[in-house]
Write a protein that holds these residues in place. Sequence first.
Motif, mmCIF file in Angstrom:
data_model
loop_
_atom_site.group_PDB
_atom_site.id
_atom_site.type_symbol
_atom_site.label_atom_id
_atom_site.label_comp_id
_atom_site.label_asym_id
_atom_site.label_seq_id
_atom_site.Cartn_x
_atom_site.Cartn_y
_atom_site.Cartn_z
ATOM 1 N N ASN A 178 0.848 -1.194 0.000
ATOM 2 C CA ASN A 178 0.000 0.000 0.000
ATOM 3 C C ASN A 178 0.883 1.243 0.000
ATOM 4 O OD1 ASN A 178 -1.699 -2.009 2.120
ATOM 5 N ND2 ASN A 178 -2.873 -1.103 0.466
ATOM 6 N N CYS A 191 -0.024 5.091 0.431
ATOM 7 C CA CYS A 191 -1.128 6.003 0.705
ATOM 8 C C CYS A 191 -0.615 7.444 0.773
ATOM 9 C CB CYS A 191 -1.811 5.653 2.033
ATOM 10 S SG CYS A 191 -2.437 3.954 2.094
ATOM 11 N N HIS A 243 -3.160 6.127 6.238
ATOM 12 C CA HIS A 243 -2.834 4.719 5.996
ATOM 13 C C HIS A 243 -3.270 3.923 7.214
ATOM 14 C CE1 HIS A 243 0.430 1.548 4.744
ATOM 15 N NE2 HIS A 243 -0.780 1.033 4.872
ATOM 16 N N ALA A 272 -2.952 -6.236 2.149
ATOM 17 C CA ALA A 272 -2.719 -5.441 0.937
ATOM 18 C C ALA A 272 -3.196 -6.241 -0.271
ATOM 19 C CB ALA A 272 -1.243 -5.081 0.811
ATOM 20 N N THR A 317 -1.004 5.594 -7.365
ATOM 21 C CA THR A 317 -1.649 5.063 -6.163
ATOM 22 C C THR A 317 -2.585 6.112 -5.592
ATOM 23 O OG1 THR A 317 0.218 5.806 -4.797
ATOM 24 C CG2 THR A 317 0.279 3.539 -5.584
ATOM 25 N N SER A 327 -6.029 6.667 0.444
ATOM 26 C CA SER A 327 -6.185 5.935 1.699
ATOM 27 C C SER A 327 -6.686 4.527 1.446
ATOM 28 C CB SER A 327 -7.161 6.659 2.626
ATOM 29 O OG SER A 327 -7.366 5.910 3.812
ATOM 30 N N ASN A 328 -6.149 3.572 2.183
ATOM 31 C CA ASN A 328 -6.552 2.175 2.026
ATOM 32 C C ASN A 328 -7.786 1.821 2.846
ATOM 33 O OD1 ASN A 328 -5.182 2.366 4.502
ATOM 34 N ND2 ASN A 328 -4.429 0.274 4.389
ATOM 35 N N ASP A 364 -7.950 -2.360 -4.324
ATOM 36 C CA ASP A 364 -7.360 -1.387 -3.402
ATOM 37 C C ASP A 364 -6.557 -0.397 -4.234
ATOM 38 O OD1 ASP A 364 -5.772 0.027 -1.602
ATOM 39 O OD2 ASP A 364 -5.494 -1.681 -0.266
ATOM 40 N N THR A 404 -4.728 2.010 -3.380
ATOM 41 C CA THR A 404 -3.437 2.463 -2.853
ATOM 42 C C THR A 404 -2.313 1.501 -3.232
ATOM 43 O OG1 THR A 404 -3.697 1.386 -0.689
ATOM 44 C CG2 THR A 404 -4.564 3.628 -0.913
#
Length: 428
Positions: A205, A207, A211, A217, A334, A337-338, A373, A375
């Motif tokens: 990830n 971010c 994060h 991930a 990317t 935020s995840n 995802d 990120t």
Amino acid sequence: MNQIEVEQALRAAAGARQAGQIDRAARLYGDVLTKAGEHPVALNALGVMALAAGSFAQAAILFRRALAVDAAAIDLWLNLATAHRHQDDAPGERSALAGALRLDQRHFMANVRLAELCERSGDASGAAERWRGVLAMAPLIEEPTPAMAAMFAHARSFVEQQQAGFAAAVDADLAPVRASHSVGARRRFDASIDHLLGRRQIYPNVCAGLHMPFLPADEFFERRHFPWLDQLEQATEAITAEYLALRGRHEGEFKPYVAMAPGTPANKWSPLDNKLDWGAYHLWRNGERDDEACARCPRTTELVEALPLARIPGRAPTVFFSVLEPGAHLPAHTGVSNVRAIIHLPLIVPDGCTFRVGGDTRTWRKGQAWAFDDTIEHEAWNRSTEQRAILIFDVWNPHLTTAEQELLAEFYPIADRHGYAAPDDAGS
């Protein structure tokens, strides 16, 4: 002989060698040994002369005598290895090279020589390991000679062939047990083996904003986390019809997704800046509902509002129709935020439209949704001659707890009141 006399004699002997006066040089070096005892420089010189004369056993004796006096001289160990190599004495050569590496594990020529020895001895695994070490040091050599360039090319080829053979053997032996599990069940295992074998990268990830630690991930989330995807996919035709109606009646209201402030330095997004190569029509943006836009797409709005959208004041949800023009490419990037998962529902997808998240590249298919995802590094291509259109929106990351969702929804308004400047991101 005192020290000055020894140095004078060594210089005289070296000069005789350079002049081709081998016998005289040998006598002078012999005098040093007779009068000053075991001297490593004299012993080494005599050993090198013995190598040149083809007296490899005698050379080895001389190098060992020199090492008995100066065991910290790497060149002596390498010379001893050369003497053993000329005698086809692989154990002796390996032992000498080990002596050099005990002094410096990163000694370039010692690693090259050991790689060559392993290769000659049929130790493919050992040779590949050593050649990898040599290749790792290659960038430190600013101007490699043609011979060194050829050596590096051989090293790369050998490592690649050994790796390919190893991978093929592993795949063959794993095939039966792999076949007993579904693709989904072995997804993480397969990725780990592919990474070990150098066939894929594992992407973390990244971010730009908040994060959330300790979340898996996942590149593409498992479908089981989103049981409502079936319902969404069943509405593909209705959503597509509303999208097409927008294109027909409100074409001018599709806006460039990338719109950088004037004066922004050139970057990877510059080719898309204020261009409709990547266009968007938002129903929600950063948590704000566009009532007029939603009224134009009542069925889409009804469906989306019934879903567990990520609801973060001033941040989420974002819901929009995303359009890629023919030939468009979204560069690797990317998100912020995840805590979110991004949903894609493909609506109009000509051949040649692909999407990569981390090490997994997929082709969009109309009516087949997925969650990922954003990120994790991702990019997109429309290699066709037609537009590609999908519906995009964000929901909570499925690995968040209800408590975490509630806390996040409270955090952002508090942070904003105190001047938090979060990166701007309206989806991916």
